[in-house]
Design a protein around this motif. Structure first.
Motif, PDB file in Angstrom:
ATOM      1  N   VAL A 102       0.856  -1.181   0.000  1.00 35.99           N
ATOM      2  CA  VAL A 102       0.000   0.000   0.000  1.00 35.99           C
ATOM      3  C   VAL A 102       0.892   1.230   0.000  1.00 35.99           C
ATOM      4  CG1 VAL A 102      -1.774   1.276   1.258  1.00 35.99           C
ATOM      5  CG2 VAL A 102      -1.820  -1.228   1.229  1.00 35.99           C
ATOM      6  N   GLU A 113      -4.243   6.601  -0.397  1.00 34.98           N
ATOM      7  CA  GLU A 113      -3.687   5.257  -0.390  1.00 34.98           C
ATOM      8  C   GLU A 113      -3.965   4.606  -1.734  1.00 34.98           C
ATOM      9  OE1 GLU A 113      -5.374   2.836   2.662  1.00 34.98           O
ATOM     10  OE2 GLU A 113      -4.228   3.794   4.243  1.00 34.98           O
ATOM     11  N   LEU A 114      -2.994   3.886  -2.241  1.00 36.39           N
ATOM     12  CA  LEU A 114      -3.169   3.068  -3.436  1.00 36.39           C
ATOM     13  C   LEU A 114      -2.630   1.677  -3.156  1.00 36.39           C
ATOM     14  CD1 LEU A 114      -2.048   5.365  -6.404  1.00 36.39           C
ATOM     15  CD2 LEU A 114      -4.363   4.630  -5.856  1.00 36.39           C
ATOM     16  N   LEU A 115      -3.395   0.668  -3.511  1.00 34.75           N
ATOM     17  CA  LEU A 115      -2.929  -0.705  -3.445  1.00 34.75           C
ATOM     18  C   LEU A 115      -2.125  -0.965  -4.708  1.00 34.75           C
ATOM     19  CD1 LEU A 115      -3.086  -3.556  -2.087  1.00 34.75           C
ATOM     20  CD2 LEU A 115      -4.970  -3.992  -3.670  1.00 34.75           C
ATOM     21  N   SER A 127      -7.410   2.208  -6.033  1.00 29.94           N
ATOM     22  CA  SER A 127      -7.744   3.103  -4.925  1.00 29.94           C
ATOM     23  C   SER A 127      -8.839   2.463  -4.074  1.00 29.94           C
ATOM     24  CB  SER A 127      -8.238   4.448  -5.471  1.00 29.94           C
ATOM     25  OG  SER A 127      -9.488   4.280  -6.118  1.00 29.94           O
ATOM     26  N   ALA A 128      -9.030   3.004  -2.896  1.00 23.38           N
ATOM     27  CA  ALA A 128     -10.074   2.504  -2.005  1.00 23.38           C
ATOM     28  C   ALA A 128     -11.452   2.672  -2.635  1.00 23.38           C
ATOM     29  CB  ALA A 128     -10.004   3.222  -0.658  1.00 23.38           C
ATOM     30  N   ASP A 134     -10.881  -0.528   2.377  1.00 22.84           N
ATOM     31  CA  ASP A 134      -9.610   0.075   2.762  1.00 22.84           C
ATOM     32  C   ASP A 134      -8.459  -0.690   2.112  1.00 22.84           C
ATOM     33  OD1 ASP A 134      -7.924   1.782   4.597  1.00 22.84           O
ATOM     34  OD2 ASP A 134      -7.382  -0.227   5.317  1.00 22.84           O
ATOM     35  N   CYS A 135      -7.531   0.020   1.509  1.00 13.46           N
ATOM     36  CA  CYS A 135      -6.407  -0.607   0.802  1.00 13.46           C
ATOM     37  C   CYS A 135      -5.562  -1.493   1.707  1.00 13.46           C
ATOM     38  CB  CYS A 135      -5.539   0.458   0.134  1.00 13.46           C
ATOM     39  SG  CYS A 135      -6.355   1.282  -1.246  1.00 13.46           S
TER      40      CYS A 135
END
Length: 149
Positions: A102, A113-115, A127-128, A134-135
């Motif tokens: 993340v 946040e980006l996974l 993205s979430a 949530d990532c």
């Protein structure tokens, strides 16, 4: 999946993350608002009309993508399936995945946040709002599926 489209993974082992329906509805509603603004407010102003048309096309495209490929990511003990391009999908076995992490950025008082799913040759970012989750929680679930815990 077999040739009949049946999941061969036992029920409950595949996890899917999708765009929340409320976001798709919001994008569709904003598209309608942009169309109405174009009809009611531009009054022959070509520059304003061009901006409204560009905004309308962009929102319509994002809405269409949400309708055609609502599931952005799915995972099982065998690997992950990620959305690619406008609405295609790509199957990645766990052996092809080098890293899942993340990426957290703080900028202008906002936290994003980006996974990231890194295969070495491609990087898949989510993205979430695309995942509806949530990532960090998604990364933890992917880790548990990958290790079989």
């Amino acid at each position: 999946m077999d040739e009949d489209g049946v999941d061969n993974v036992p029920e409950g082992l595949t996890t899917r993350w999708r765009v929340p329906v409320r976001f798709t509805v919001l994008k569709a509603a904003l598209t309608v608002v942009f169309v109405a603004a174009g009809v009611l407010l531009t009054g022959g102003d070509r520059a304003a009309l061009a901006l409204v048309v560009i905004g309308t096309v962009a929102l319509a495209a994002f809405t269409l993508r949400d309708l055609l490929a609502p599931v952005r990511l799915s995972a099982s003990p065998e690997g992950v399936r990620v959305v690619t391009g406008f609405c295609g999908h790509r199957e990645l076995p766990w052996s092809a995945v080098e890293r899942v992490r993340v990426d957290v950025r703080k900028r202008l008082g906002l936290r994003t946040e980006l996974l990231e799913i890194d295969t070495g040759e491609t990087l898949h970012l989510f993205s979430a709002s695309e995942l509806g989750a949530d990532c960090t929680a998604v990364a933890e679930r992917l880790s548990s599926l990958r290790t079989g815990r």
